[in-house]
Enzyme design. Sequence first.
Site, PDB file in Angstrom:
ATOM      1  N   HIS A   1      -0.410   4.676 -22.620  1.00  0.00           N
ATOM      2  CA  HIS A   1      -1.467   4.073 -22.283  1.00  0.00           C
ATOM      3  C   HIS A   1      -1.476   2.933 -21.229  1.00  0.00           C
ATOM      4  O   HIS A   1      -1.956   1.820 -21.522  1.00  0.00           O
ATOM      5  CB  HIS A   1      -1.855   3.493 -23.624  1.00  0.00           C
ATOM      6  CG  HIS A   1      -3.490   3.244 -23.676  1.00  0.00           C
ATOM      7  ND1 HIS A   1      -4.222   2.628 -23.019  1.00  0.00           N
ATOM      8  CD2 HIS A   1      -4.139   3.766 -24.655  1.00  0.00           C
ATOM      9  CE1 HIS A   1      -5.485   2.511 -23.205  1.00  0.00           C
ATOM     10  NE2 HIS A   1      -5.536   3.252 -24.300  1.00  0.00           N
TER      11      HIS A   1
ATOM     12  N   GLU B   1      -4.750   9.052 -19.881  1.00  0.00           N
ATOM     13  CA  GLU B   1      -4.011   9.447 -21.167  1.00  0.00           C
ATOM     14  C   GLU B   1      -3.980  10.687 -21.289  1.00  0.00           C
ATOM     15  O   GLU B   1      -4.927  11.473 -21.744  1.00  0.00           O
ATOM     16  CB  GLU B   1      -4.789   8.597 -22.237  1.00  0.00           C
ATOM     17  CG  GLU B   1      -4.798   7.026 -22.170  1.00  0.00           C
ATOM     18  CD  GLU B   1      -5.916   6.567 -23.027  1.00  0.00           C
ATOM     19  OE1 GLU B   1      -6.038   6.786 -24.113  1.00  0.00           O
ATOM     20  OE2 GLU B   1      -6.896   5.839 -22.614  1.00  0.00           O
TER      21      GLU B   1
ATOM     22  N   ARG C   1      -8.779   9.247 -31.119  1.00  0.00           N
ATOM     23  CA  ARG C   1      -9.526   9.246 -32.353  1.00  0.00           C
ATOM     24  C   ARG C   1      -9.316  10.419 -33.314  1.00  0.00           C
ATOM     25  O   ARG C   1      -9.400  11.532 -32.714  1.00  0.00           O
ATOM     26  CB  ARG C   1     -11.233   8.642 -32.004  1.00  0.00           C
ATOM     27  CG  ARG C   1     -10.992   7.439 -31.422  1.00  0.00           C
ATOM     28  CD  ARG C   1     -12.732   7.186 -30.859  1.00  0.00           C
ATOM     29  NE  ARG C   1     -12.728   6.029 -30.578  1.00  0.00           N
ATOM     30  CZ  ARG C   1     -12.314   5.491 -29.481  1.00  0.00           C
ATOM     31  NH1 ARG C   1     -11.824   6.243 -28.396  1.00  0.00           N
ATOM     32  NH2 ARG C   1     -12.400   4.286 -29.001  1.00  0.00           N
TER      33      ARG C   1
ATOM     34  N   ASP D   1     -14.875   6.772 -20.726  1.00  0.00           N
ATOM     35  CA  ASP D   1     -14.248   6.517 -21.842  1.00  0.00           C
ATOM     36  C   ASP D   1     -14.199   8.091 -22.634  1.00  0.00           C
ATOM     37  O   ASP D   1     -14.435   8.356 -23.501  1.00  0.00           O
ATOM     38  CB  ASP D   1     -14.382   5.610 -22.635  1.00  0.00           C
ATOM     39  CG  ASP D   1     -13.288   5.304 -23.708  1.00  0.00           C
ATOM     40  OD1 ASP D   1     -13.770   4.564 -24.500  1.00  0.00           O
ATOM     41  OD2 ASP D   1     -12.561   5.996 -23.765  1.00  0.00           O
TER      42      ASP D   1
ATOM     43  N   HIS E   1      -5.563   5.828 -32.358  1.00  0.00           N
ATOM     44  CA  HIS E   1      -4.219   5.476 -31.877  1.00  0.00           C
ATOM     45  C   HIS E   1      -3.284   5.392 -33.001  1.00  0.00           C
ATOM     46  O   HIS E   1      -2.493   4.458 -32.750  1.00  0.00           O
ATOM     47  CB  HIS E   1      -4.403   4.315 -31.011  1.00  0.00           C
ATOM     48  CG  HIS E   1      -5.060   4.588 -29.428  1.00  0.00           C
ATOM     49  ND1 HIS E   1      -5.350   5.906 -29.048  1.00  0.00           N
ATOM     50  CD2 HIS E   1      -5.312   3.655 -28.378  1.00  0.00           C
ATOM     51  CE1 HIS E   1      -5.829   5.733 -28.004  1.00  0.00           C
ATOM     52  NE2 HIS E   1      -6.239   4.575 -27.731  1.00  0.00           N
TER      53      HIS E   1
HETATM   54  C1  GLA Z   1      -8.618   4.490 -25.447  1.00  0.00           C
HETATM   55  C2  GLA Z   1     -10.128   4.689 -25.922  1.00  0.00           C
HETATM   56  C3  GLA Z   1     -10.851   3.407 -25.696  1.00  0.00           C
HETATM   57  C4  GLA Z   1     -10.249   2.206 -25.737  1.00  0.00           C
HETATM   58  C5  GLA Z   1      -8.725   2.087 -25.417  1.00  0.00           C
HETATM   59  C6  GLA Z   1      -8.028   1.183 -25.971  1.00  0.00           C
HETATM   60  O1  GLA Z   1      -8.623   4.646 -24.017  1.00  0.00           O
HETATM   61  O2  GLA Z   1     -10.628   6.114 -25.517  1.00  0.00           O
HETATM   62  O3  GLA Z   1     -11.977   3.717 -26.234  1.00  0.00           O
HETATM   63  O4  GLA Z   1     -10.207   2.334 -27.284  1.00  0.00           O
HETATM   64  O5  GLA Z   1      -8.088   3.238 -25.833  1.00  0.00           O
HETATM   65  O6  GLA Z   1      -8.776  -0.058 -26.007  1.00  0.00           O
END
Ligand code: GLA
Length: 395
Positions: A223, A360, A124, A295, A149
């Site tokens: 990803h 990631e 982000r 996350d 992304h």
């Molecule tokens: C990344 C983000 C998650 C989600 C995934 C895609 O991992 O951190 O919050 O948006 O991408 O779904």
Amino acid sequence: MMDRTFKQAIRISLCSLLLLAAGCGGPKKDADAAGGIEQAPDTMAIGQQSFGTLPDGREVTRYSLRNTSGMEIGVINLGGIITDWTAPDASGNYEDIVLGFDNLEPYLDGNPYFGALIGRYGNRIAGGSFSLDGQAYTLAKNNGENHLHGGVKGFDKVLWQAEPRQSDAGNTLELTYRSPDGEEGYPGNLDVKVTYTLSEAGELDILYEAKTDKPTVVNLTQHSYFNLSGDFSRPITDHMLTLQADAYLPVDAGLIPTGEIRPVAGTPFDFTQPKTIGAEIDADNPQISLGGGYDHCWILNGPDAGFRKVATVTHPPSGRRLEVFTDEPGVQFYTGNFLDGTLPAKGGGTYARRSGFCLETQHYPDSPNQEAFPSVRLDPGETYSSHTKFKLTTN
Ligand code: GLA
């Protein structure tokens, strides 16, 4: 609808016939002990086949990278997406261990980045804006109030040029893309090259390179969602994770790092010793609540150590092991919290919440707006370079 195993058998048999016809077939391996599908011949091979056609008529091609042990990775030139990764368990049963779809259509609408290359900026950017040298840039707010992304049409949604070749290192697919100046609001014509190489040792080596003709920001990642059980109906909460990270980045309600660097010790974010992903995934913890599980971006130990091993995931029942190596400072560990049982799983069924996990590798989220974070700036004359390796073996 043909089940997945039967389709795999068809694909491997067809590929074997093609290889044999081309005189490059080797001895066939016996069917595995479980009487499963016959394995491919002992030959490195790169196959390619149509994977469908985009609405504008352009062809999508699936490339299959295989090694002589029969491990196979499928990659399509749309988004550099890894559609499948077939690997043995400790008993030699070959199963697909990455989430994706059986055909093109679901990849075109609502794909939660399954298997995709991500850019220009993975993760982000707060408020969908950043500044460089006093110049403000406005990006799509495609994730609430924030940019995610690479925007509405990030690198996961473009068609890459693909060049398969074999080398001493293994089977290689070289993907290139020119992101024009202003695409998704980013400055500079950016020439990107991503090289996937599958080795005989079961390593998927990923090398990212990019050049620009104007100052810009770049943060590329891959990803893939993994489920080492090979059964997409099972959650990944029984997998064991070790993460070489003593600290992580707490986030706000929009999953933007607050800027604080917080030690993991004594928190659910501590994976410095092997721990099941599910052990504390629903702990009573404000950061777990904000993420709906994990996350977050962890700060990987040894950022100055260059390319090093940063994570290990094991699945004891199958004996599969995934090791992650990178030269990046951070990794987003995401446990598929947004999966909701609506997407069609390969071989039937749907993908439930937490049926896959992502690691990631990346620079930190929102780095263009957070000076204290390692820089993501790329200037003309420089080469962006990032190296990550996923090594898949059995215990
Ligand atoms: C990344 C983000 C998650 C989600 C995934 C895609 O991992 O951190 O919050 O948006 O991408 O779904």
